[in-house]
Design an enzyme around this catalytic site. Structure first.
Site, PDB file in Angstrom:
ATOM      1  N   LYS A 148      -2.245  -5.040  -4.391  1.00  0.00           N
ATOM      2  CA  LYS A 148      -3.408  -5.248  -3.532  1.00  0.00           C
ATOM      3  C   LYS A 148      -4.637  -5.127  -4.410  1.00  0.00           C
ATOM      4  O   LYS A 148      -4.817  -4.125  -5.100  1.00  0.00           O
ATOM      5  CB  LYS A 148      -3.450  -4.167  -2.440  1.00  0.00           C
TER       6      LYS A 148
ATOM      7  N   TYR B 237      -2.412  -0.919  -6.455  1.00  0.00           N
ATOM      8  CA  TYR B 237      -3.641  -1.001  -5.666  1.00  0.00           C
ATOM      9  C   TYR B 237      -4.802  -0.933  -6.653  1.00  0.00           C
ATOM     10  O   TYR B 237      -5.062   0.113  -7.252  1.00  0.00           O
ATOM     11  CB  TYR B 237      -3.644   0.166  -4.680  1.00  0.00           C
TER      12      TYR B 237
END
Lengths: 315, 315, 315, 315
Positions: D167, D139
């Protein structure tokens, strides 16, 4: 002219300033470079931008460049001239030189020494727009000017006579999309993308074009990508963006990251025989290993878009 | 002259550039201001620094300012001239004007559009030091130039002929103390503090002086603080620093923080009748409530150091 | 206890957390380290600060450390415990553990994931101060928390019951001087300096002491410097600051700058036989060349202040 | 499960954590919210992300949320659980809770107090990936963690077993395109876009989906936009992006910019009757004028995508 500019569309390369020495133009290189990008189908030229090292050039050179480039272009495409400066009066001075030389518009980033608040920025840019003899594009470039044209400031500046477009080099795509929505309401106002890696994104969603540094080297690549995106040809846009990303990832990433873009681009232009690779102070051209790295990278890029290495380079 | 400069010590105000309009010097104000600071006992003058709004002035004005100020000072104290520019050649040009006008040294911050790496910065500044006809002070000002003179770069630049000192405006006191240790090994090399709130700290530990903006308004305050610190008079240094902090906390903090220092200082100088309060673009002078706020703040500062409000201000 | 804390003065080392492995305390090392700093004359201990790697430790370890350290100190000096956390409730939980273990105060930096505005910060810290069973020190640490306690926020928080001091690790000396003026008006409110390179500056002008990381290694050095500054003995303060700067410039600058302070300090503590040099994730201890570099640096520091290399180090 | 995750595609809302009070879950709201987003056709759920205020929640609440949400989802879509923490061991602990509750993967941003260098970051994340019982998504969230997963670090981490996707919430579209090229070479590795304003850009060029906060409120809008982009339906993608931009420009921009996204989203969810609007410390819910501003903004968004105001809101 006004008709051609409203809105300005397509690929408008920020022209590299060919230098024979840190303080002397490379006249032959300038001529070759201009003919090269025009042959590639670009839709305009942007002199004295960041890629053109404008802030590093003496005023005398800036004036010389404007005059020679405008003469060479001779109206074939619109010419935009960067007037960004920390001094309001010197900005006006360059704008007047540009008008005299026959340029079509001027381009202005915020003054870049003192970080102004948005109210001072708005008021000062509005006054400047009144003081220059050519239509004015805003130029958002926070990495180098420290401040951004905030959306609300752009909204207010769009109401100022003579401000006809904006180039966004922030690389902030959320900001860009919001800017795009804002600008879409104003007919004839141009929105141009700075970073070439984002040209496809921008044009697919309605931006008018891009100010792509790589178009100095491979103008047709960016023109084709622009056209693919403008006509909604997604597969072609994807394919060409991939080439742009390969060029960007290899040519602009050698050495110290702060100057790798400028040095890599000038080195590449020199290796393919377009112009000398001198840079204005405080930068120095690549030599040795780094120059070889750029040469190898050029070799691996597609020959239909990127010129091949010159037998003997003019560096 | 070289003798006087090595090392330069004491209070060297970064002279405000009095402007009758954004693009026109206030000649009478300049004369009054210079006499005011000299009467306050300052040890030198620094023209065309950040406080002098140098990057916002046209070159013509910069030259005019250098000439008039040098003439007025007439050798009573050393005059330093800022030559910071994004263009190497324009820096040299201003340095030559300074030499012609009889200035004693020049002052150079890193070029402030393109952020150079330390190697490029070192090499370019070393070349510039060779190219200018006066001794050169480095000027560390990362908030406005984006890059810092790192300690190792200063160490290398100290070996370059003609580089005679450094002014640090970073406000980073850890950096400053390390810089101080570095500079202490080199006889005759000047170390000057930028932020006036740190003058006492700097001089107590061996720095040579300070380039205090507030000395435009209250020169004697900074001269006395310098002397207290230089002689190790701690109680007096504490007492005077408190006055400096009150001045700084009230005069420099009105309105938008990005320009509150410049606007507040010029407004105060105007309120006490020293010079006009026009600012160069992109800034505008305080009016109304903000001007009244500065007036009240002035009133509360000690009258033995800070001039009283003029009956009719020249704004 | 309240009497001892108001104001807390002197040297309060932010205790290194000795780790036998990234997830296991080094009990023997902890005992040795505490006796070492107490023998050096420190005036308090600060557990679970940045130097203590608190945010990287599991809660179980934090509780264990609090208990063992408080037991060992056994009231000889006040113990402060860091409760900085992104979760309000976990901060309260640690504060309760600290109270149970007999600690004297807690220390709180702003929550460090979401950057809160000053109003939210004020309100949340005020609520937290009510919720904890011990007096609370604010901890300004913008490099790691992204936000600062602005002066106006400190002014408001000083009116909140139970908030008894502030430690400033911003390194911004202009801010610190203004903070000092603010705090001077409130009797019993402690002002402590974070960066050890600024201890002398801070105390000379009236701060109450310092939270010096280097005091883990060389406690007497910082205690002597504190006393020199607190008594206005400038020559001694200058001499000892020079030693601190040498220690800082050599021990804290090896390898990647982001973690060089923590790694260098733990490596040094290990080399002199005080405790193991394991770091909590995501960091790894120095080995090889870097460990040798620290060993050489230790050797060059004055033996009256800095312990000598152990014959066999416990690393 | 592995099959479903490789690559994970579509819209995976970062679930808001409904709170009845700053330290207590809103159970009924959680149930309603989950059913609302599942009814909207989302392809997965991401618990305990930034939008879920994970770092502000006590561990007890995080565990409770995981358990209840997994139970409610009951395998209808994959559930991802954020384990980002400054402590390695607490990250592992949450991952184990997630596995026990039947979640499908975990999501990890860099530790966010100490800024690690890329080498330490790589090594620590690689160790963590080995230590957790579920597949791990990276992330990238530099605005809150201070550091980025640089491209070369991602390249190295892609070779680590158990790391199955990334992400990117940097908002840096140039980085994202380069990341996309990198990830394209690895079959089964998921690439998800964070900022919802960039979902269309990302998916049109080959990203697998998006983690759109607005999908808490208007799940079908993001699902439809994802599908338009994934199928190359440009006109529909343009039309729906415009709605997303209107939502983002009105719902996420009220009040202090640092927390306007979280506060605006929770306020909107409360106004349409989905869940309470309490926020975890240090934030407080909108009231009065700001709540009315959000209500008006909701009213102006298209009713086919955005729920209407509830008669009586549960706030």
């Amino acid at each position: 002219m006004t008709t051609r500019l409203q809105p300005l569309t397509g690929i408008v390369p920020p022209l590299v300033t060919p230098l024979a020495a840190p303080d002397r133009l490379d006249y032959a290189g300038l001529e070759r470079l201009i003919e090269h990008v025009l042959a590639g189908g670009v839709h305009g030229l942007f002199l004295l931008g960041t890629t053109g090292e404008a802030p590093s050039l003496a005023y005398k050179q800036r004036c010389e460049l404007i005059e020679r480039a405008c003469q060479q272009v001779a109206g074939r495409v619109p010419v935009l001239v960067g007037i960004t400066d920390t001094s309001f009066q010197e900005s006006v001075f360059i704008a007047e030189q540009a008008a005299d030389a026959g340029a079509n518009a001027v381009v202005l980033a915020p003054p870049y020494y003192f970080p102004a608040g948005q109210n001072d920025l708005f008021a000062s840019v509005a006054r400047l727009a009144q003081a220059v003899p050519l239509p004015l594009f805003l130029y958002n470039m926070p990495s180098h000017t420290k401040i951004s044209f905030e959306l609300e400031t752009v909204r207010r500046l769009m109401d100022v006579d003579n401000i006809v477009g904006i180039k966004d080099s922030s690389g902030q795509m959320v900001y860009f999309h919001k800017l795009r929505e804002l600008v879409a309401r104003r007919e004839g106002f141009s929105l141009l993308m700075g970073p070439e890696e984002l040209l496809a994104d921008a044009v697919l969603f309605g931006a008018h074009g891009g100010v792509c540094g790589g178009a100095n080297l491979a103008p047709r690549l960016y023109v084709d990508l622009y056209e693919a995106a403008a006509t909604g040809n997604l597969p072609e846009a994807r394919r060409l963006l991939q080439v742009v990303l390969r060029l960007s990832s290899s040519i602009y990433t050698v050495g110290d990251s702060q100057s790798s873009y400028l040095k890599g681009l000038k080195c590449a232009l020199s290796l393919v025989g377009l112009c000398a690779d001198s840079l204005a102070e405080p930068f120095q051209a690549f030599t040795g290993v780094q120059r070889e790295q750029i040469a190898r990278a050029l070799d691996e890029l597609p020959a239909d878009y990127v010129p091949r290495l010159a037998a003997a380079t003019p560096s």
